[in-house]
Design an enzyme around this catalytic site. Structure first.
Site, PDB file in Angstrom:
ATOM      1  N   MET A   8      79.144 -49.561  12.983  1.00 20.64           N
ATOM      2  CA  MET A   8      78.530 -48.264  12.708  1.00 20.64           C
ATOM      3  C   MET A   8      77.709 -48.354  11.426  1.00 20.64           C
ATOM      4  SD  MET A   8      81.809 -45.815  13.372  1.00 20.64           S
ATOM      5  CE  MET A   8      82.827 -45.963  14.855  1.00 20.64           C
ATOM      6  N   HIS A  41      79.830 -53.872  19.891  1.00 22.40           N
ATOM      7  CA  HIS A  41      79.252 -52.569  20.228  1.00 22.40           C
ATOM      8  C   HIS A  41      78.471 -52.073  19.016  1.00 22.40           C
ATOM      9  CE1 HIS A  41      80.135 -48.067  21.318  1.00 22.40           C
ATOM     10  NE2 HIS A  41      78.859 -48.366  21.420  1.00 22.40           N
ATOM     11  N   MET A  93      76.593 -49.505  17.270  1.00 16.54           N
ATOM     12  CA  MET A  93      76.253 -48.079  17.150  1.00 16.54           C
ATOM     13  C   MET A  93      75.354 -47.924  15.932  1.00 16.54           C
ATOM     14  SD  MET A  93      79.949 -46.412  18.078  1.00 16.54           S
ATOM     15  CE  MET A  93      80.931 -47.813  17.508  1.00 16.54           C
ATOM     16  N   HIS A 151      87.202 -55.933  20.832  1.00 20.11           N
ATOM     17  CA  HIS A 151      86.071 -55.009  20.757  1.00 20.11           C
ATOM     18  C   HIS A 151      85.718 -54.776  19.293  1.00 20.11           C
ATOM     19  CE1 HIS A 151      83.411 -51.989  22.503  1.00 20.11           C
ATOM     20  NE2 HIS A 151      83.741 -51.180  21.500  1.00 20.11           N
ATOM     21  N   MET A 196      80.465 -44.046  27.125  1.00 25.96           N
ATOM     22  CA  MET A 196      81.202 -43.462  26.013  1.00 25.96           C
ATOM     23  C   MET A 196      81.945 -42.216  26.496  1.00 25.96           C
ATOM     24  SD  MET A 196      80.846 -45.408  23.425  1.00 25.96           S
ATOM     25  CE  MET A 196      81.676 -44.322  22.263  1.00 25.96           C
ATOM     26  N   SER A 210      90.167 -52.321  20.149  1.00 25.81           N
ATOM     27  CA  SER A 210      89.103 -52.139  19.171  1.00 25.81           C
ATOM     28  C   SER A 210      89.642 -52.292  17.757  1.00 25.81           C
ATOM     29  CB  SER A 210      88.471 -50.753  19.322  1.00 25.81           C
ATOM     30  OG  SER A 210      87.607 -50.493  18.242  1.00 25.81           O
TER      31      SER A 210
END
Length: 216
Positions: free
Chosen positions: A36, A65, A67, A32, A136, A7
C-alpha cells in the site's frame, strides 16, 4: 485445487519470518504480499525490501498485490525467484494491457484486481491477458474489514465467463475471509483464498491454517 494464501499484512512484524514459517509448516500454499502506498489506498504498508527479507526463510511463492498508483514504476522491484504473481489494480492503470505485458516480460504471472464497486465489464478486453483475477471483497487499504457479500455474485459471474471463453486465469478473493464464509466463497468459484487477520490473529496460527485447509 483450492489454495490458501495467508496475508502478511496481518502478521506480527516483530517476528515476520517466524510467522511465515508457521503458516508454511501448517500447509499454506502461497504468501500474499499486500503493498500500500498511502495514495491509491489510505494506508502505507511496506515495500519490496520487507518481502525480500523472507527469501530463504520460506520456500512458498509470493503473491504480490500492488495497491499503489503508477505500478509500472515498481513492479521490477518485486521480481524474485519466488515471485509467482504480481497483481495490479484496474483502477490504478492507465494502460492496463501494457502493464500486464510488462509484468509477463519479467517472467512473472500477471494479475488484475477489481475494487468492490468496479464491474467485471471493466475487464472485457483484458481477460485473455491475465493469469489471475483478484476480486476484492472489502475496500482495499485496511486489514480486518467485514466481507462484502456482493463479491460472491462477481465471483460467480467471473467463473461463468472463464468457462464460456475457455480461459485459464486463477480466481482469487481478498478481504474479510473467515472460517464462517470460506466454504461459500470456494463454492462460488474462488481458487486462491487470501486470509489475513483470520489466520495471523488466531491464538494458534498453525491450527487455523489446518482448519482452513480442511474446509477446502
Amino acid at each position: 485445487m483450492i489454495q490458501l494464501a495467508p496475508s502478511i499484512l496481518s502478521a506480527d512484524f516483530s517476528r515476520l519470518g517466524e510467522d511465515v514459517s508457521l503458516v508454511e509448516q501448517a500447509g499454506a500454499d502461497v504468501i500474499h504480499v499486500d503493498v500500500m502506498d498511502g495514495h491509491f489506498v489510505p494506508n502505507i504498508s511496506y515495500g519490496a525490501v520487507v518481502m525480500k527479507s523472507l527469501l530463504g526463510r520460506t520456500k512458498l511463492p509470493f503473491d504480490v498485490h500492488l495497491m499503489i498508483e503508477h505500478p509500472d514504476q515498481y513492479v521490477e522491484d518485486f521480481v524474485t525467484e519466488q515471485t509467482e504473481y504480481i497483481t495490479v489494480h484496474q483502477e490504478a492503470c492507465t494502460h492496463l494491457h501494457r502493464t500486464l505485458q510488462h509484468i509477463k516480460g519479467l517472467g512473472v504471472k500477471a494479475g488484475v484486481a477489481l475494487n468492490p464497486a468496479t464491474p467485471l465489464a471493466a475487464l472485457d478486453y483484458i481477460l485473455e491477458e491475465a493469469d489471475l483475477i483478484l476480486i476484492m471483497s472489502v475496500n482495499p487499504g485496511f486489514g480486518g474489514q467485514k466481507f462484502i457479500p456482493s463479491a460472491l455474485r462477481k465471483v460467480r459471474e467471473l467463473k461463468a465467463l472463464k468457462k464460456k471463453q475457455g480461459l485459464g486465469f486463477t480466481i482469487e478473493i481478498d478481504g474479510g475471509v473467515s472460517l464462517d464464509n470460506v466454504k461459500t466463497i470456494t463454492d462460488a468459484g474462488v481458487e486462491l483464498v487470501v486470509a489475513g487477520s483470520s489466520v495471523f490473529k488466531a491464538d494458534d496460527v498453525k491450527a487455523r491454517v489446518r482448519t482452513f485447509r480442511e474446509l477446502f
